[in-house]
Design an enzyme around this catalytic site. Sequence first.
Site, mmCIF file in Angstrom:
data_model
loop_
_atom_site.group_PDB
_atom_site.id
_atom_site.type_symbol
_atom_site.label_atom_id
_atom_site.label_comp_id
_atom_site.label_asym_id
_atom_site.label_seq_id
_atom_site.Cartn_x
_atom_site.Cartn_y
_atom_site.Cartn_z
ATOM 1 N N ASN A 10 0.861 -1.182 0.000
ATOM 2 C CA ASN A 10 0.000 0.000 0.000
ATOM 3 C C ASN A 10 0.898 1.233 0.000
ATOM 4 O O ASN A 10 1.596 1.487 0.974
ATOM 5 C CB ASN A 10 -0.869 -0.043 1.273
ATOM 6 C CG ASN A 10 -1.644 1.237 1.505
ATOM 7 O OD1 ASN A 10 -1.774 2.062 0.609
ATOM 8 N ND2 ASN A 10 -2.149 1.396 2.711
ATOM 9 N N LYS A 12 0.049 4.308 0.071
ATOM 10 C CA LYS A 12 -0.580 5.431 0.795
ATOM 11 C C LYS A 12 -0.526 6.736 -0.017
ATOM 12 O O LYS A 12 -0.623 6.695 -1.246
ATOM 13 C CB LYS A 12 0.085 5.576 2.167
ATOM 14 C CG LYS A 12 -0.073 4.314 3.041
ATOM 15 C CD LYS A 12 0.335 4.528 4.478
ATOM 16 C CE LYS A 12 0.005 3.285 5.304
ATOM 17 N NZ LYS A 12 0.335 3.450 6.727
ATOM 18 N N HIS A 94 -9.259 0.599 5.824
ATOM 19 C CA HIS A 94 -7.886 0.766 6.331
ATOM 20 C C HIS A 94 -7.914 1.650 7.583
ATOM 21 O O HIS A 94 -8.772 2.517 7.710
ATOM 22 C CB HIS A 94 -6.997 1.403 5.254
ATOM 23 C CG HIS A 94 -5.563 1.413 5.640
ATOM 24 N ND1 HIS A 94 -4.997 2.413 6.402
ATOM 25 C CD2 HIS A 94 -4.573 0.523 5.406
ATOM 26 C CE1 HIS A 94 -3.720 2.138 6.604
ATOM 27 N NE2 HIS A 94 -3.436 0.991 6.006
ATOM 28 N N GLU A 142 -4.202 -5.397 11.499
ATOM 29 C CA GLU A 142 -3.160 -4.398 11.756
ATOM 30 C C GLU A 142 -3.395 -3.698 13.089
ATOM 31 O O GLU A 142 -4.121 -2.707 13.138
ATOM 32 C CB GLU A 142 -3.168 -3.319 10.672
ATOM 33 C CG GLU A 142 -2.955 -3.795 9.270
ATOM 34 C CD GLU A 142 -2.602 -2.619 8.361
ATOM 35 O OE1 GLU A 142 -1.465 -2.569 7.890
ATOM 36 O OE2 GLU A 142 -3.476 -1.761 8.150
ATOM 37 N N ILE A 147 1.376 0.279 13.463
ATOM 38 C CA ILE A 147 1.507 0.767 12.084
ATOM 39 C C ILE A 147 2.616 1.803 11.971
ATOM 40 O O ILE A 147 2.672 2.752 12.743
ATOM 41 C CB ILE A 147 0.166 1.349 11.578
ATOM 42 C CG1 ILE A 147 -0.868 0.226 11.457
ATOM 43 C CG2 ILE A 147 0.334 2.042 10.228
ATOM 44 C CD1 ILE A 147 -2.247 0.678 11.062
ATOM 45 N N GLY A 182 3.977 -2.900 10.645
ATOM 46 C CA GLY A 182 5.345 -3.085 11.124
ATOM 47 C C GLY A 182 6.197 -4.060 10.342
ATOM 48 O O GLY A 182 7.337 -4.340 10.721
ATOM 49 N N ALA A 203 3.632 -1.004 3.950
ATOM 50 C CA ALA A 203 3.632 0.315 3.308
ATOM 51 C C ALA A 203 4.997 0.989 3.481
ATOM 52 O O ALA A 203 5.870 0.863 2.622
ATOM 53 C CB ALA A 203 2.523 1.171 3.902
ATOM 54 N N SER A 204 5.180 1.692 4.600
ATOM 55 C CA SER A 204 6.378 2.519 4.770
ATOM 56 C C SER A 204 7.670 1.713 4.694
ATOM 57 O O SER A 204 8.692 2.229 4.226
ATOM 58 C CB SER A 204 6.310 3.285 6.099
ATOM 59 O OG SER A 204 6.191 2.389 7.172
#
Lengths: 224, 224, 224, 224
Positions: A10, A12, A94, A142, A147, A182, A203-204
């Site tokens: 994702n 974002k 989400h 999640e 997150i 995470g 994601a990140s």
Amino acid sequence: MIETPVIMLNVKAYSESMGAKGLELARACERVAESTGVSIALCPQQTELALVAKEVSIPVLAQHAEAFAPGAHTGYVVLEAVKAAGATGTLVNHSEHRMKLADIEALVARAKELGLCTVVCTNNITTSRACAVFEPDFIAVEPPELIGTGIPVSKAEPEVVEKSVKAVKELSPSTKVLCGAGIGTAEDVRAALELGADGVLLASGVVKAANQEEVLLSLARGAL
Amino acid sequence: MIETPVIMLNVKAYSESMGAKGLELARACERVAESTGVSIALCPQQTELALVAKEVSIPVLAQHAEAFAPGAHTGYVVLEAVKAAGATGTLVNHSEHRMKLADIEALVARAKELGLCTVVCTNNITTSRACAVFEPDFIAVEPPELIGTGIPVSKAEPEVVEKSVKAVKELSPSTKVLCGAGIGTAEDVRAALELGADGVLLASGVVKAANQEEVLLSLARGAL
Amino acid sequence: MIETPVIMLNVKAYSESMGAKGLELARACERVAESTGVSIALCPQQTELALVAKEVSIPVLAQHAEAFAPGAHTGYVVLEAVKAAGATGTLVNHSEHRMKLADIEALVARAKELGLCTVVCTNNITTSRACAVFEPDFIAVEPPELIGTGIPVSKAEPEVVEKSVKAVKELSPSTKVLCGAGIGTAEDVRAALELGADGVLLASGVVKAANQEEVLLSLARGAL
Amino acid sequence: MIETPVIMLNVKAYSESMGAKGLELARACERVAESTGVSIALCPQQTELALVAKEVSIPVLAQHAEAFAPGAHTGYVVLEAVKAAGATGTLVNHSEHRMKLADIEALVARAKELGLCTVVCTNNITTSRACAVFEPDFIAVEPPELIGTGIPVSKAEPEVVEKSVKAVKELSPSTKVLCGAGIGTAEDVRAALELGADGVLLASGVVKAANQEEVLLSLARGAL
């Protein structure tokens, strides 16, 4: 429609995943999927959904869609537009875009009629059970406190993953479970799969990485 | 950035403006703009923004964007993504997607920094004045009771158009005013321009038409 | 805390149930409860919750409460304020005030800790099942298309009531089920109870009646 | 309706201002208003509005109200209910409860028809100007970054107060301006009034104080 185990990315609304960078990230996902044989699915910027779906061969999903039918809904993304964009499905609920219970139910039901895949995000075992009642294709658990932390739920709270998998399968045997929050390393992916998950949602960990493709490659190897 | 008088087309989330149909509608807009020399701007489906902006040469705008900066905002469209998609700007505060006052102010200010055009929608003379304080590029006045009716505000309430133009220019001389709600014919466009508007914002009048291009052509002629 | 079968009256934001009229309606509920021995619970205007709870002896509930803890939340009603007002509990997720899934879960859990009763409203059998996972005290099934119509769900869709009762009890045996939407007569109450419901949730049928107390009395007799 | 200079106290959803404590705080406000002759207005918990308005003689306001008319709006507070509760008016658009632009306009207009006082909260000079267009009774300027910090805007950004007063009066001479965010001492009140404000809006500085009445008394003396 989406093979498992899957690595679902994702992007974002991060600046590192827009425009030319967004397209390059999509191509990196495609290359890693092809070279490793691991299933990778991508949720690009909403504004780039049609473009990315056209440019790459891996499954592409919207980050969010509304429960209502096409019509006079300026600025909203409906499921029919997701389908028309060539996407495979959508994330639902989400943690950064929580939905009303009645809308989640309606959206999952509508997506089934349209042949679209749904990935419903939940925050704990109880909400995972509640969403299992809707029998979506995927539930991504999640814990919100993890997150973006780099601390994987599979390590911080492995019992959440195990119990979620069990709770979900009890009410909806066909629903697959993703482990979110995470995830950043091959080890995290492996741990998630060993706990019974069918993949990861992240994601990140990739988007913010100095070398996105390298991280993707490493994660994919964790799924082999 | 957007020449006036302008015909601005918002395709909303209508099924008649998605996927292949959406792209064809975008091309029809481009053809009519080219053949008549009239300025036409298009707000495609959010999911098709980058694709349409790439495919046509007329100005393309998002239907909505958020006031916050890029980051962890799953499923939301930020201004930087609008810009990265190659779009010229965004509608703001459409009647089907009303925004909080503080967010409208922040969004317009942020768009200016990014060199993006803003078209703030309002519902009456008083809210038009309030939004003029933010000095956006455009204010589109759309009495909500007329949206989708086929009864143009320029005919039903011509004084709303005249007074809005006056009220807006008083507080922000550089802001241009569009006439929205109920526009469907060349005559409606002409009436709007005669009342002092710098163009029209319309949706169903074109999108729901049996022959979209013919209606566009007729509307464009009203602006000559 | 609330005895069943119960007649639960939601006065919404109707003008016929505010101020002096609101207090008089509360006293009418109390008189009917006392004279018939039937359990009646009341959801007054939010602004009158503390006052009404002080003035009458029947159970009083908030119409809505938020999932978050006390703090800097101007204009919102938290569960601790519901308790401090002397109320017994709160409606949750009414069709006119739908909540996010994660908030419903958190709210029901928090209410249990505080010893407050929760009445979660749902719109169909599937969402009733999902909410049963949270094990609230009550689930009130209200097909939205019937709200305010005067057509009782017990008559229009009796199988919705029966199946909801069954679905809820399966996942949460202790949760009681109310029949909402369209209830207006003693017969409707009787039909609901015969289909397995533990009571009814109603609004306009009483609030909009020429003689509110007479209708309440008639409804109460339907529960005897 | 509310005399100035005024000390307006918003008790938010703090646990220190609920139930018996809420009533005691209301009485402390009343005592200080009577003993000092300073105008004090109170925004109690939404659930205690009718009760507090009945118990004290100082002006009482809702913390929030909706723009729509009475009707089927479960869990929402409409202006007619605010009036029926015996309150003088309502806060509008508090930073913790931001409203849509069109709703602020409609709410202020409706409140005027009902003879209710409106206190519109804004976050900077530009939004203060925009809200002045609606000509509310009060505009309370609260830079969000200072709320709850104990750093008064009158000290941190005195020019925001001065310029806001000037900007508001220019567009709406009859609107009074309150200074919010970070007010906690008599000196803060005095500074606000010297900068041209007609009073202060505060919350935690009083509600969270060990001795609420003592702080109120001190603040009131700052307004003498």
